[in-house]
Design a protein around this motif. Structure first.
Motif, PDB file in Angstrom:
ATOM      1  N   ASP A 115      -6.123  -3.863   3.852  1.00 57.44           N
ATOM      2  CA  ASP A 115      -5.471  -3.010   4.209  1.00 57.44           C
ATOM      3  C   ASP A 115      -5.390  -3.514   5.068  1.00 57.44           C
ATOM      4  OD1 ASP A 115      -5.309  -1.068   2.112  1.00 57.44           O
ATOM      5  OD2 ASP A 115      -7.143   0.126   3.259  1.00 57.44           O
ATOM      6  N   TYR A 116      -6.376  -4.538   6.460  1.00 58.47           N
ATOM      7  CA  TYR A 116      -6.519  -4.981   7.393  1.00 58.47           C
ATOM      8  C   TYR A 116      -4.905  -5.995   7.208  1.00 58.47           C
ATOM      9  CZ  TYR A 116      -7.720  -7.563  11.039  1.00 58.47           C
ATOM     10  OH  TYR A 116      -7.905  -8.329  12.696  1.00 58.47           O
ATOM     11  N   GLY A 117      -5.204  -6.306   6.733  1.00 59.16           N
ATOM     12  CA  GLY A 117      -4.046  -7.820   6.090  1.00 59.16           C
ATOM     13  C   GLY A 117      -1.988  -7.162   6.408  1.00 59.16           C
ATOM     14  N   ALA A 118      -2.989  -5.763   5.324  1.00 60.43           N
ATOM     15  CA  ALA A 118      -1.263  -5.445   5.249  1.00 60.43           C
ATOM     16  C   ALA A 118      -0.616  -5.003   6.928  1.00 60.43           C
ATOM     17  CB  ALA A 118      -1.221  -4.264   4.232  1.00 60.43           C
ATOM     18  N   GLU A 119      -1.296  -4.690   7.682  1.00 58.31           N
ATOM     19  CA  GLU A 119      -0.870  -3.867   9.291  1.00 58.31           C
ATOM     20  C   GLU A 119      -1.004  -4.893   9.467  1.00 58.31           C
ATOM     21  OE1 GLU A 119      -3.842  -1.589  12.597  1.00 58.31           O
ATOM     22  OE2 GLU A 119      -4.263  -1.583  10.331  1.00 58.31           O
ATOM     23  N   ILE A 120      -1.037  -6.062   9.655  1.00 59.01           N
ATOM     24  CA  ILE A 120      -0.832  -7.065  10.157  1.00 59.01           C
ATOM     25  C   ILE A 120       0.364  -7.191  10.381  1.00 59.01           C
ATOM     26  CG2 ILE A 120      -1.588  -9.316  11.052  1.00 59.01           C
ATOM     27  CD1 ILE A 120      -4.611  -8.669  10.525  1.00 59.01           C
ATOM     28  N   LYS A 121       0.811  -7.511   9.067  1.00 60.22           N
ATOM     29  CA  LYS A 121       2.027  -8.304   8.313  1.00 60.22           C
ATOM     30  C   LYS A 121       3.111  -7.509   9.192  1.00 60.22           C
ATOM     31  CE  LYS A 121       0.519 -10.914   4.556  1.00 60.22           C
ATOM     32  NZ  LYS A 121      -0.005 -10.919   3.174  1.00 60.22           N
ATOM     33  N   ILE A 122       2.803  -5.940   8.761  1.00 65.50           N
ATOM     34  CA  ILE A 122       3.780  -4.941   9.266  1.00 65.50           C
ATOM     35  C   ILE A 122       4.404  -4.902  10.675  1.00 65.50           C
ATOM     36  CG2 ILE A 122       4.092  -2.106   9.605  1.00 65.50           C
ATOM     37  CD1 ILE A 122       3.012  -1.495   6.712  1.00 65.50           C
ATOM     38  N   LEU A 158       4.414  -0.552   0.152  1.00 63.43           N
ATOM     39  CA  LEU A 158       3.276  -0.322   0.601  1.00 63.43           C
ATOM     40  C   LEU A 158       2.400   1.381  -0.256  1.00 63.43           C
ATOM     41  CD1 LEU A 158       2.788  -0.110   4.077  1.00 63.43           C
ATOM     42  CD2 LEU A 158       1.351  -1.860   3.124  1.00 63.43           C
ATOM     43  N   VAL A 159       3.447   1.689  -0.371  1.00 59.96           N
ATOM     44  CA  VAL A 159       3.010   2.917  -1.440  1.00 59.96           C
ATOM     45  C   VAL A 159       2.367   2.715  -3.187  1.00 59.96           C
ATOM     46  CG1 VAL A 159       4.017   4.886  -2.957  1.00 59.96           C
ATOM     47  CG2 VAL A 159       4.279   5.063  -0.706  1.00 59.96           C
ATOM     48  N   GLU A 160       3.362   1.591  -3.749  1.00 54.25           N
ATOM     49  CA  GLU A 160       3.126   1.289  -4.453  1.00 54.25           C
ATOM     50  C   GLU A 160       1.914   0.046  -4.571  1.00 54.25           C
ATOM     51  OE1 GLU A 160       4.493   1.623  -7.835  1.00 54.25           O
ATOM     52  OE2 GLU A 160       5.610   2.910  -6.547  1.00 54.25           O
ATOM     53  N   PHE A 161       1.546  -0.640  -4.177  1.00 59.14           N
ATOM     54  CA  PHE A 161       0.377  -1.245  -3.301  1.00 59.14           C
ATOM     55  C   PHE A 161      -1.137  -0.639  -3.117  1.00 59.14           C
ATOM     56  CE2 PHE A 161      -2.581  -3.778  -0.918  1.00 59.14           C
ATOM     57  CZ  PHE A 161      -2.860  -4.827  -1.779  1.00 59.14           C
ATOM     58  N   ASN A 162      -0.737   0.326  -2.714  1.00 63.47           N
ATOM     59  CA  ASN A 162      -1.559   1.093  -1.884  1.00 63.47           C
ATOM     60  C   ASN A 162      -2.629   1.952  -3.722  1.00 63.47           C
ATOM     61  OD1 ASN A 162      -2.479   0.802  -0.101  1.00 63.47           O
ATOM     62  ND2 ASN A 162      -1.006   1.927   0.726  1.00 63.47           N
ATOM     63  N   LYS A 163      -1.409   2.550  -4.438  1.00 63.96           N
ATOM     64  CA  LYS A 163      -1.464   3.021  -5.885  1.00 63.96           C
ATOM     65  C   LYS A 163      -2.489   1.745  -6.727  1.00 63.96           C
ATOM     66  CE  LYS A 163       1.776   3.225  -8.552  1.00 63.96           C
ATOM     67  NZ  LYS A 163       3.094   3.929  -8.843  1.00 63.96           N
ATOM     68  N   TRP A 164      -1.943   0.736  -6.994  1.00 70.99           N
ATOM     69  CA  TRP A 164      -2.472  -0.185  -7.702  1.00 70.99           C
ATOM     70  C   TRP A 164      -4.347   0.505  -7.267  1.00 70.99           C
ATOM     71  CZ3 TRP A 164      -1.923  -0.541 -13.200  1.00 70.99           C
ATOM     72  CH2 TRP A 164      -0.595  -0.598 -12.772  1.00 70.99           C
ATOM     73  N   MET A 165      -4.150  -0.138  -5.646  1.00 69.14           N
ATOM     74  CA  MET A 165      -5.295  -0.925  -4.983  1.00 69.14           C
ATOM     75  C   MET A 165      -6.462   0.085  -5.384  1.00 69.14           C
ATOM     76  SD  MET A 165      -5.218  -3.834  -4.302  1.00 69.14           S
ATOM     77  CE  MET A 165      -3.624  -3.930  -5.386  1.00 69.14           C
ATOM     78  N   GLU A 166      -6.055   1.328  -5.232  1.00 67.26           N
ATOM     79  CA  GLU A 166      -6.821   2.443  -5.743  1.00 67.26           C
ATOM     80  C   GLU A 166      -7.331   3.075  -7.028  1.00 67.26           C
ATOM     81  OE1 GLU A 166      -9.737   5.637  -5.038  1.00 67.26           O
ATOM     82  OE2 GLU A 166      -7.501   4.246  -3.414  1.00 67.26           O
TER      83      GLU A 166
END
Length: 205
Positions: free
Chosen positions: A93-100, A189-197
């Motif tokens: 999540d931290y990495g995704a926030e930085i990239k966004i 991000l929606v798809e990524f978070n869904k699969w991470m869950e």
């Protein structure tokens, strides 16, 4: 690092960035073979001769921009902050926030990186792919070395989940390119978070 004329670094920062941003824009909108250096020079408001005074050829310029983009990402990662994050999914999540945040400040960065990652049959393909393979392996060692592995059912699954998360994003990007559709970060991000869950529920104790 790519060898360029040291005089480039003597330029005012504004002029350096003007050249860098012009090159990134042109390379982000065109495959390497079709990117025109005349367009880069025009956007940077310099002569083509001066452009090649700093960068001996088109490949040197491209590789410089590629390394600049990778450094831009790494420089925005707070190593001390990463050291505090021990949860695998919190780190993603931290990495995704930085990239966004980076993409919002650098509008051509994502398209340029996509063309780098999915280059095919280009003059620079082999060199880029070799560097990306090294980055893929080094990133895991660099950013995921402080994880709390006790949360996992099997510690050896950590690297497999890391690979699956990359493959999942890779599949999304590939599908968009095949359909000639623009990448939607919010959708990704929606798809990524869904699969991470799903991964978390299955691989955590």
């Amino acid at each position: 690092m790519v060898e360029i004329n040291e005089k480039f670094y003597s330029l005012e920062e504004e002029k350096q960035l003007r050249i860098i941003n012009a090159a990134m824009e042109v390379f982000s909108k065109n495959d390497y073979n079709r990117a025109v250096t005349d367009d880069i020079a025009a956007k940077a408001d310099i002569s083509k001769g001066l452009l090649f005074h700093y960068f001996k050829n088109k490949k040197t310029l491209y590789m410089f921009i590629y390394q600049y983009a990778m450094k831009l990402v790494s420089d925005n990662i707070d190593q001390s902050e990463i050291g505090k994050i021990t949860d695998f999914f919190d780190l993603l999540d931290y990495g995704a926030e930085i990239k966004i945040n980076l993409l919002e400040k650098n509008p051509f960065l994502m398209d340029f990186c996509l063309r780098c990652f999915y280059n095919d049959k280009e003059l620079i393909s082999d060199e880029i792919n070799e560097q990306l393979a090294e980055l893929y392996e080094d990133s895991f060692e660099l950013y995921f070395s402080n994880l709390d592995l006790s949360k996992f059912k099997r510690k050896e699954d950590v690297y497999e989940i890391y690979k699956m998360s990359i493959w999942m994003c890779d599949g999304y990007m590939h599908e968009k390119r095949m359909k000639h559709e623009k990448v939607n970060i919010d959708e990704l991000l929606v798809e990524f978070n869904k699969w991470m869950e799903i991964f978390k529920n299955n691989f955590y104790k």
